[in-house]
Design a protein around this motif. Structure first.
Motif, PDB file in Angstrom:
ATOM      1  N   UNK A 290       0.814  -1.217   0.000  1.00 48.43           N
ATOM      2  CA  UNK A 290       0.000   0.000   0.000  1.00 48.43           C
ATOM      3  C   UNK A 290       0.850   1.271   0.000  1.00 48.43           C
ATOM      4  N   UNK A 291       1.902   1.379   0.850  1.00 49.19           N
ATOM      5  CA  UNK A 291       2.731   2.598   0.798  1.00 49.19           C
ATOM      6  C   UNK A 291       3.420   2.800  -0.551  1.00 49.19           C
ATOM      7  N   UNK A 292       3.695   1.701  -1.269  1.00 48.90           N
ATOM      8  CA  UNK A 292       4.322   1.815  -2.587  1.00 48.90           C
ATOM      9  C   UNK A 292       3.369   2.510  -3.557  1.00 48.90           C
ATOM     10  N   UNK A 293       2.079   2.171  -3.453  1.00 43.15           N
ATOM     11  CA  UNK A 293       1.081   2.849  -4.291  1.00 43.15           C
ATOM     12  C   UNK A 293       1.065   4.337  -4.035  1.00 43.15           C
ATOM     13  N   UNK A 294       1.186   4.739  -2.753  1.00 44.76           N
ATOM     14  CA  UNK A 294       1.237   6.153  -2.425  1.00 44.76           C
ATOM     15  C   UNK A 294       2.493   6.823  -2.955  1.00 44.76           C
ATOM     16  N   UNK A 295       3.629   6.114  -2.856  1.00 43.75           N
ATOM     17  CA  UNK A 295       4.896   6.678  -3.338  1.00 43.75           C
ATOM     18  C   UNK A 295       4.882   6.854  -4.854  1.00 43.75           C
ATOM     19  N   UNK A 296       4.343   5.866  -5.571  1.00 44.67           N
ATOM     20  CA  UNK A 296       4.234   5.977  -7.028  1.00 44.67           C
ATOM     21  C   UNK A 296       3.305   7.127  -7.412  1.00 44.67           C
ATOM     22  N   UNK A 297       2.241   7.298  -6.619  1.00 42.69           N
ATOM     23  CA  UNK A 297       1.316   8.408  -6.876  1.00 42.69           C
ATOM     24  C   UNK A 297       2.003   9.751  -6.663  1.00 42.69           C
ATOM     25  N   UNK A 298       2.876   9.825  -5.644  1.00 39.62           N
ATOM     26  CA  UNK A 298       3.646  11.052  -5.408  1.00 39.62           C
ATOM     27  C   UNK A 298       4.474  11.403  -6.636  1.00 39.62           C
ATOM     28  N   UNK A 299       5.041  10.391  -7.261  1.00 41.17           N
ATOM     29  CA  UNK A 299       5.981  10.631  -8.356  1.00 41.17           C
ATOM     30  C   UNK A 299       5.297  10.854  -9.695  1.00 41.17           C
ATOM     31  N   UNK A 300       4.292  10.027  -9.983  1.00 37.28           N
ATOM     32  CA  UNK A 300       3.693  10.057 -11.323  1.00 37.28           C
ATOM     33  C   UNK A 300       2.270  10.619 -11.365  1.00 37.28           C
ATOM     34  N   UNK A 301       1.660  10.834 -10.198  1.00 34.42           N
ATOM     35  CA  UNK A 301       0.271  11.277 -10.151  1.00 34.42           C
ATOM     36  C   UNK A 301      -0.650  10.117  -9.804  1.00 34.42           C
ATOM     37  N   UNK A 302      -1.487  10.324  -8.793  1.00 33.32           N
ATOM     38  CA  UNK A 302      -2.366   9.251  -8.328  1.00 33.32           C
ATOM     39  C   UNK A 302      -3.338   8.771  -9.382  1.00 33.32           C
ATOM     40  N   UNK A 303      -3.859   9.686 -10.195  1.00 36.39           N
ATOM     41  CA  UNK A 303      -4.835   9.305 -11.211  1.00 36.39           C
ATOM     42  C   UNK A 303      -4.216   8.363 -12.243  1.00 36.39           C
ATOM     43  N   UNK A 304      -2.968   8.645 -12.650  1.00 36.38           N
ATOM     44  CA  UNK A 304      -2.308   7.787 -13.636  1.00 36.38           C
ATOM     45  C   UNK A 304      -2.044   6.397 -13.074  1.00 36.38           C
ATOM     46  N   UNK A 305      -1.552   6.338 -11.823  1.00 42.21           N
ATOM     47  CA  UNK A 305      -1.291   5.038 -11.210  1.00 42.21           C
ATOM     48  C   UNK A 305      -2.595   4.273 -11.022  1.00 42.21           C
ATOM     49  N   UNK A 306      -3.646   4.965 -10.587  1.00 40.23           N
ATOM     50  CA  UNK A 306      -4.944   4.309 -10.387  1.00 40.23           C
ATOM     51  C   UNK A 306      -5.490   3.770 -11.707  1.00 40.23           C
TER      52      UNK A 306
END
Length: 460
Positions: A290-306
């Motif tokens: 779960x924290x990895x999802x947040x970190x990726x969202x920080x870097x690339x944008x949550x909408x794109x990762x989602x």
């Protein structure tokens, strides 16, 4: 600046801090951080056990052989009721911290976990009626509310620059309660012990958690419920859009956590021990990532990762459907665990989107600086309780879908087809609302609106 003593205040019956300013770096470095970390530790402990008790019946049903006289549909109904109550109580638990105090409510919410655990200890034997098991599972739902109150409480203790770390640790520590209770269940089943042994392990742990909260946690006087913010959040369309997407991520995580072992038993004829050997793996990996999802969202944008996460969830679900139709247990198990990992990744990215969305709305209103940040904090904080509750209801939908699928076609294939369609809709909604580029404006219109900030959610 100094905090008022946390000695018990007789007039209010607990340890209260009347001055709390974590944004002041001097205050934070001198004493605030130490107090906040201490409260975080014991809040995580209580929430962790709460998640374990909420998902307790995902393990209990593995013990319930033919001598219990329950059909697979009955068992899916039992776990569905725990999911339902756990989702509903998240709303009042969100507001309880401001009413009673974070420490006081942690004591109460931890102590309440004794009710479902002792009730299950008393009734867990063949001959007990289906209705009685159903009521005990509903009682276990109170454990689902601990997440909401714990997140609200810890949010108040930490400064903005530390909230992401603190809330991520708090959420992850709670979610891991799911695989832990399943691991303990595996050990109990492996030792050929009965379900009462598992319950007997948790009863003293609950007492310890409540006692430690009483001894070492604090209440913050300034934490108040903002009913205006709650009303504004209910009226805000993004609250309900994100609730829908959170059904797809967290709803899937909690629903599959309840159902995984039961599906292995019912569809593939696994024994309780064989099912327990793999049941915990998916929730464990889903919690840890779960924290990895947040970190990726920080870097690339949550909408794109989602967005791409829903693509991955769709692919994994399609593989599960193929494996289910071919009755391939290795492929089914591998794809199911991969799906768990993706639900955890999506949990992090969707939750990370929420404050960004409301901050972007503030900028579009022409607000700037601290005024925009305050607007975003106010609405995102109020909306998170609603989103968490509605998202958890997705777990109810998953278990009811499995129940109907086994009743209709004798396997979980029909349910997975429905889940695949749902993830497709989630993909479309994410793209259409948060990533689709607005149509190009005519030059004159564009010039006239140059001074107005434009909504853009791609980076949230």
């Amino acid at each position: 600046m100094t905090a008022q003593s946390t000695a018990p205040a007789a007039s209010r019956g607990g340890r209260w801090i009347d001055h709390w300013d974590p944004e002041d770096e001097t205050f934070w470095n001198e004493k605030g951080e130490k107090i906040a970390r201490r409260n975080l530790l014991f809040s995580v402990l209580s929430e962790h056990i709460g998640f374990s008790i909420w998902t307790l019946w995902s393990v209990m049903v593995l013990f319930m052989g033919p001598e219990y006289g329950l059909t697979p549909a009955d068992k899916f109904t039992i776990v569905s009721m725990a999911t339902l109550v756990g989702a509903v109580v998240r709303i009042p638990y969100t507001f309880a911290v401001a009413i009673f105090g974070g420490r006081n409510w942690t004591i109460v919410s931890a102590a309440l976990l004794l009710a479902p655990t002792i009730a299950a200890f008393v009734v867990m034997e063949p001959g007990t009626s289906f209705t009685t098991f159903l009521l005990c599972a509903m009682l276990a739902g109170v454990g689902g509310g601990n997440f909401a109150s714990s997140m609200t409480n810890i949010n108040a203790f930490f400064p903005m620059r530390k909230k992401g770390w603190a809330l991520g640790l708090n959420a992850g520590g709670g979610n891991i309660g799911v695989p832990v209770v399943q691991l303990v269940g595996l050990a109990v089943i492996g030792a050929s012990a009965g379900p009462r042994v598992l319950l007997g392990i948790y009863i003293p742990l609950i007492v310890i958690a409540a006692t430690l909260a009483a001894l070492y946690m604090d209440n913050i006087s300034s934490v108040k419920n903002d009913t205006g913010a709650a009303k504004d959040a209910v009226k805000e369309g993004h609250t309900w859009i994100m609730s829908f997407l959170y059904i797809g991520t967290f709803g899937s995580f909690i629903g599959y956590s309840f159902a995984f072992g039961l599906v292995l038993q019912t569809q593939f004829g696994r024994t309780p021990l064989q099912a327990a050997y793999v049941t915990f793996i998916g929730p464990l990996l889903g919690s840890l990532i779960r924290p990895v999802g947040g970190a990726l969202a920080d870097r690339f944008g949550g909408a794109k990762i989602t967005l791409w996460n829903f693509v991955g969830m769709s692919v994994a679900t399609a593989v599960i459907i193929v494996a289910s139709m071919q009755e391939s247990l290795p492929l089914f198990t591998t794809a199911f665990i991969a799906l768990f990992v993706l639900t955890g990744l999506g949990n992090g990215s969707t939750y990370k989107m929420i404050p960004g969305i409301f901050h972007t709305k503030a900028l579009a209103k022409g607000l700037t600086g601290e005024e925009a940040a305050a607007y975003g904090r106010r609405l995102s904080g109020a909306s998170m309780g609603i989103i968490g509750a509605v998202g958890a209801l997705g777990g109810l939908g998953i278990n009811l879908a499995f129940r109907q699928s086994f009743l209709t076609v004798g396997s979980g294939t029909g349910a997975f087809v429905a889940f695949l369609a749902f993830y497709g809709v989630c993909f479309v909604v994410t793209w259409a609302v948060y990533l689709r580029r607005p149509a190009a404006q005519p030059t004159a219109e564009a010039t006239a609106s140059e001074a107005k900030p434009q909504l853009s959610y791609a980076e949230v």
